[in-house]
Design an enzyme around this catalytic site. Structure first.
Site, short mmCIF file in Angstrom:
data_model
loop_
_atom_site.label_atom_id
_atom_site.label_comp_id
_atom_site.label_asym_id
_atom_site.label_seq_id
_atom_site.Cartn_x
_atom_site.Cartn_y
_atom_site.Cartn_z
N GLY A 185 0.78 -1.23 0.00
CA GLY A 185 0.00 0.00 0.00
C GLY A 185 0.81 1.28 0.00
N ASP A 186 2.10 1.17 0.33
CA ASP A 186 2.98 2.35 0.31
C ASP A 186 4.41 1.88 0.12
OD1 ASP A 186 3.96 4.91 0.42
OD2 ASP A 186 3.78 5.11 2.59
N LEU A 187 4.63 1.11 -0.95
CA LEU A 187 5.93 0.49 -1.17
C LEU A 187 6.89 1.46 -1.86
CD1 LEU A 187 6.98 -2.40 -0.51
CD2 LEU A 187 6.73 -2.93 -2.92
N ASN A 191 10.27 2.94 2.47
CA ASN A 191 9.80 1.83 3.29
C ASN A 191 10.46 0.50 2.97
OD1 ASN A 191 8.01 3.38 4.82
ND2 ASN A 191 6.41 3.22 3.27
#
Length: 283
Positions: A185-187, A191
């Site tokens: 979802g927020d790669l 991260n």
């Protein structure tokens, strides 16, 4: 007041092996993250983020039990006092700077590991236990997102900003509903953590799983594109044997909504700073 000073007694209790001055502070969209040598303390930035902490801990426990081929943070301690907190294991490593990929050999090594990362998430998406534990992207997700943006954010935009947003939202109508993979979802680049071994990057882990769902892997590829560029993602897809048909288009459409996604989440959480950043191109 600086956060390490504001919460000195709490941090001394939760991170007893670390001197306050050695702690590293990172600001995420939803949490203030205080990093010690072995542990990480997450302090929610808003009441809404605080309410999501137990669910976040449960998801991380599920992910930690999978054989993904990389490390994820593991919950150690939860607190519901003032402030609420979540203590996690610290995943070693650091984000890979984009200019490192200017070297062809380094880029190929990193792309190959990204391909394995995404393959692990796709494989996990077929595990019945994982599918039972993780939320699934709703079939009307993008339609509802468009409705919410128009309802909640359009009054904050200029006329030209609304026209831009309409173009981006209209493109979502043709996206298929897919739930085949675990989607981080927020790669983005920040991260995904790496260690340098013998001069080459080695994937060590992935952090910040707040938005994990069962969904379309194009979402994670869109975030990777934003961090490292289209050429790198093309290499990832080639090494991973991903079917090219329709995927590049889905990546581009989803990537076009990132600022609106940030702004909508920030608006609902009452986070003025993240809201202003998300809407910067629409005012």
């Amino acid at each position: 007041m600086e956060i390490r000073e504001a919460y000195r007694p709490l941090l001394s209790r939760l991170l007893p092996e670390d001197e306050p001055g050695s702690l590293v502070v990172r600001q995420g969209q939803f949490h203030e993250v205080i990093m010690g040598s072995e542990r990480v303390v997450c302090l929610p930035r808003t009441e809404a983020a605080a309410a999501r902490l137990p669910g976040r801990a449960a998801v991380l426990r599920t992910l930690a039990g999978l054989e993904l081929g990389f490390r994820v943070p593991r919950p150690l301690l939860e607190g519901d006092g003032e402030p609420p907190f979540l203590v996690l294991t610290r995943v070693p490593g650091a984000p890979l700077e984009r200019d490192v990929l200017d070297d062809a050999q380094t880029a190929e090594a990193a792309a190959g590991q990204y391909a394995l990362l995404l393959a692990g998430l796709r494989r996990a998406g077929s595990d019945p236990a994982v599918r039972a534990a993780l939320p699934q992207a709703a079939g009307d997700r993008w339609r509802q997102f468009a409705v919410d943006v128009r309802t909640e954010l359009f009054m904050l935009m200029s006329d030209e900003g609304r026209r831009r947003a309409e173009r981006e939202l209209d493109a979502l109508d043709a996206l298929p509903h897919l739930t085949e993979a675990v989607v981080h979802g927020d790669l983005g680049a920040g991260n995904v953590l790496w260690r340098i071994v013998d001069g080459m990057p080695r994937l060590s882990g992935v952090v910040d799983w707040d938005e994990v769902t069962l969904g379309d892997p194009a979402e994670d590829l869109a975030a990777t594109t934003a961090g490292y560029g289209e050429e790198f993602v093309t290499q990832v897809l080639s090494l991973g044997g991903w079917p090219a048909e329709g995927l590049a288009w889905r990546i581009a459409v989803i990537r076009g909504t990132f600022a609106l996604q940030q702004a909508l989440s920030a608006h609902r959480d009452g986070d003025a700073e993240q809201l202003a950043d998300g809407l910067a191109g629409y005012r």
